[in-house]
Design an enzyme around this catalytic site. Structure first.
Site, PDB file in Angstrom:
ATOM      1  N   GLU A  51       0.820  -1.199   0.000  1.00 29.96           N
ATOM      2  CA  GLU A  51       0.000   0.000   0.000  1.00 29.96           C
ATOM      3  C   GLU A  51       0.862   1.261   0.000  1.00 29.96           C
ATOM      4  O   GLU A  51       1.937   1.297   0.603  1.00 29.96           O
ATOM      5  CB  GLU A  51      -0.942  -0.014   1.205  1.00 29.96           C
TER       6      GLU A  51
ATOM      7  N   SER B 165      11.846   6.389   8.206  1.00 30.59           N
ATOM      8  CA  SER B 165      11.422   6.064   9.564  1.00 30.59           C
ATOM      9  C   SER B 165      11.869   4.648   9.901  1.00 30.59           C
ATOM     10  O   SER B 165      11.663   3.725   9.117  1.00 30.59           O
ATOM     11  CB  SER B 165       9.896   6.166   9.671  1.00 30.59           C
TER      12      SER B 165
ATOM     13  N   ASN C  77      -3.897   4.222  15.971  1.00 32.64           N
ATOM     14  CA  ASN C  77      -4.957   3.920  15.012  1.00 32.64           C
ATOM     15  C   ASN C  77      -5.340   2.453  15.150  1.00 32.64           C
ATOM     16  O   ASN C  77      -4.494   1.582  14.924  1.00 32.64           O
ATOM     17  CB  ASN C  77      -4.472   4.183  13.580  1.00 32.64           C
TER      18      ASN C  77
ATOM     19  N   SER D 173      11.088   5.357  15.547  1.00 31.63           N
ATOM     20  CA  SER D 173       9.871   4.918  16.249  1.00 31.63           C
ATOM     21  C   SER D 173      10.247   4.524  17.670  1.00 31.63           C
ATOM     22  O   SER D 173      10.738   3.424  17.902  1.00 31.63           O
ATOM     23  CB  SER D 173       9.251   3.732  15.501  1.00 31.63           C
ATOM     24  N   LEU D 174      10.008   5.424  18.590  1.00 32.95           N
ATOM     25  CA  LEU D 174      10.477   5.217  19.963  1.00 32.95           C
ATOM     26  C   LEU D 174       9.407   4.512  20.807  1.00 32.95           C
ATOM     27  O   LEU D 174       9.613   3.428  21.307  1.00 32.95           O
ATOM     28  CB  LEU D 174      10.844   6.583  20.557  1.00 32.95           C
ATOM     29  N   HIS D 175       8.302   5.177  21.020  1.00 33.39           N
ATOM     30  CA  HIS D 175       7.088   4.610  21.643  1.00 33.39           C
ATOM     31  C   HIS D 175       7.192   4.279  23.128  1.00 33.39           C
ATOM     32  O   HIS D 175       6.180   3.989  23.768  1.00 33.39           O
ATOM     33  CB  HIS D 175       6.579   3.375  20.892  1.00 33.39           C
TER      34      HIS D 175
ATOM     35  N   CYS E 124       5.974  -5.437  15.778  1.00 35.60           N
ATOM     36  CA  CYS E 124       5.580  -4.443  16.778  1.00 35.60           C
ATOM     37  C   CYS E 124       4.115  -4.697  17.146  1.00 35.60           C
ATOM     38  O   CYS E 124       3.269  -4.900  16.268  1.00 35.60           O
ATOM     39  CB  CYS E 124       5.760  -3.026  16.227  1.00 35.60           C
TER      40      CYS E 124
ATOM     41  N   CYS F 158       0.991  -2.645  15.564  1.00 31.22           N
ATOM     42  CA  CYS F 158       1.023  -2.307  14.135  1.00 31.22           C
ATOM     43  C   CYS F 158       0.344  -3.387  13.299  1.00 31.22           C
ATOM     44  O   CYS F 158       0.636  -4.572  13.441  1.00 31.22           O
ATOM     45  CB  CYS F 158       2.478  -2.132  13.681  1.00 31.22           C
TER      46      CYS F 158
ATOM     47  N   GLY G  46       6.697  -2.189   6.235  1.00 28.10           N
ATOM     48  CA  GLY G  46       8.070  -2.677   6.259  1.00 28.10           C
ATOM     49  C   GLY G  46       9.036  -1.816   7.052  1.00 28.10           C
ATOM     50  O   GLY G  46       8.725  -0.699   7.452  1.00 28.10           O
ATOM     51  N   GLU G  47      10.216  -2.397   7.297  1.00 31.04           N
ATOM     52  CA  GLU G  47      11.292  -1.692   7.995  1.00 31.04           C
ATOM     53  C   GLU G  47      12.350  -1.328   6.941  1.00 31.04           C
ATOM     54  O   GLU G  47      13.086  -2.200   6.460  1.00 31.04           O
ATOM     55  CB  GLU G  47      11.871  -2.599   9.092  1.00 31.04           C
TER      56      GLU G  47
ATOM     57  N   CYS H  30       3.446   8.389   1.393  1.00 29.03           N
ATOM     58  CA  CYS H  30       3.937   7.418   2.372  1.00 29.03           C
ATOM     59  C   CYS H  30       4.192   6.112   1.619  1.00 29.03           C
ATOM     60  O   CYS H  30       3.285   5.517   1.041  1.00 29.03           O
ATOM     61  CB  CYS H  30       2.876   7.253   3.460  1.00 29.03           C
TER      62      CYS H  30
ATOM     63  N   CYS I  18       6.126  -7.150   7.197  1.00 27.62           N
ATOM     64  CA  CYS I  18       7.213  -6.688   8.067  1.00 27.62           C
ATOM     65  C   CYS I  18       7.551  -7.801   9.036  1.00 27.62           C
ATOM     66  O   CYS I  18       6.673  -8.539   9.472  1.00 27.62           O
ATOM     67  CB  CYS I  18       6.777  -5.441   8.833  1.00 27.62           C
TER      68      CYS I  18
END
Ligand code: SAH
Length: 369
Positions: A95, A200, A299, A222-224, A119, A122, A168-169, A108, A115
């Protein structure tokens, strides 16, 4: 080896395309001519490249192709966001999302089919991992989006920014992502400013150092979570590259460039990482790092247990960061009605057997909720 498979010119950045032309006994400047046709005029037909001789056009037709992923479906959200499902080789789909704003248009872009990082908050993680996208499949997302946006009024169809924040990473598909980003910033291709191309990452430390050596696009991390125990749960790659190592790598990435900042992404999960104490821990953690913080309201997606933090909780968290001097914004959720928001991209992953990276298999991954 003799093969009749055509090379896809979207796989080459400028130096590689010049080499390819030299190998075909053609002048390297042909590469810039062809590159402009492809990226600046959106041409995928050699016949239309009118400043090349007929003989060269026929030769290119025989040896090469310009092939971007095909659009399977397009969805438009009420806020102008457009999401495309794109078919890539092997029956998979990824996507790509276009996000128009007053002063910019952001695309994006996905870097992998699925992936491997798992996580826990996600949606892409639930799809499992199939394979890396080729450079052509990554830059082809821009090519295809530019083509699809032509039907919109001019001011709504400009891609001024790219974020490698789709499926993906990106740092686990290093070479192809770097090739595609080179084309994004190459003057003869898309010519975007380096500051408007953002990669990212969840924090693949050795790859961050490699990236610094070959590119200087903007970096988002991406810390979180502000402590290892919680981050181990939310972003399992933290078990391999814990916070201390990650933040040291971030500092190295912008070393010597006084004006640059790293963006830290922080998904707001109700009751998990959104308390005032956790905000203060984040301030402490980022002390001394030129940082911007993006708070991302969680989300939801089918099957997720997490809840998004309430707006007042997000504001309280944000205010603590701002008071301490950290530039902080709460990211607006866009494209929600078509599942195009952060973490909602699912695509279509046909073989999920390569679900996790080996090192992640060693440690059981438990959900926080
Ligand atoms: N793998 C890369 C890029 C992909 S995601 C990375 O980890 O950075 C882009 C951002 O969306 C990341 O910060 C990711 O953690 C965040 N995200 C993932 N799922 C989300 C969700 N359900 N709600 C909000 N943000 C999410």
């Amino acid at each position: 080896m003799i093969t009749d498979k055509k090379v896809n010119l979207l796989d080459f950045d400028l130096p590689a395309l010049q080499d390819w032309f030299s190998e075909q006994d053609e002048k390297p400047f042909r590469a810039t001519q062809v590159m402009k046709w492809i990226y600046q005029f959106g041409v995928d037909d050699f016949e239309a490249m009118s400043n090349l001789s007929k003989a060269l056009r026929e030769k290119l037709e025989r040896l090469a192709e310009i092939r971007a992923p095909e659009i399977v479906s397009e969805q438009r959200a009420s806020d102008g966001v457009v999401k495309w499902l794109l078919q890539v080789d092997g029956g998979n789909c990824v996507e790509t999302v276009y996000i128009p704003e007053d002063d910019r248009g952001t695309l994006c872009v996905s870097s992998q089919v699925g992936c491997a990082l798992d996580c826990s908050f996600c949606s892409t993680a639930q799809q499992g991992f199939n394979r890396n996208l080729s450079a052509a499949e990554i830059i082809g997302q821009l090519w295809r989006a530019n083509q699809a946006l032509q039907c919109l009024p001019r001011e709504q169809r400009v891609i001024s920014n790219v974020v490698m924040m789709g499926m993906g990473e990106p740092l686990l598909n290093f070479d192809n992502v770097v090739t595609a980003m080179n084309l994004m910033i190459e003057d003869n291709a898309y010519g975007l400013s380096k500051r408007r191309v953002t990669l990212s990452t969840s924090g693949i430390v050795p790859a961050l150092d490699r990236l610094k050596a070959v590119s200087d696009v903007s970096l988002a991390v991406s810390l979180h979570a502000a402590d290892d125990a919680l981050r181990d749960q939310l972003v399992p790659i933290n078990r391999k590259y814990p916070l201390k190592e990650l933040l040291a790598a971030c500092l190295r990435y912008i070393e010597g460039e006084s004006k640059r900042k790293i963006t830290f992404e922080y998904v707001m999960l109700a009751g998990i990482n959104d308390s005032p104490a956790q905000a203060r821990a984040l301030v402490k953690l980022l002390k001394g790092i030129p940082a911007k913080v993006n708070l991302i309201p969680f989300n939801p997606f089918p099957g997720s247990d997490y809840k998004v933090s309430k707006p007042e909780v997000i504001n309280r968290f944000r205010d603590i960061l701002i008071k301490s001097g950290l530039i902080t914004i709460t990211r607006k959720t866009r494209g929600e009605d078509i599942d195009a928001a952060c973490g909602q991209l699912a695509g279509k992953v046909v073989d999920r057997s390569k679900r996790k990276l080996k090192h992640l298999k060693e440690a059981p991954i438990t959900r926080v909720i």
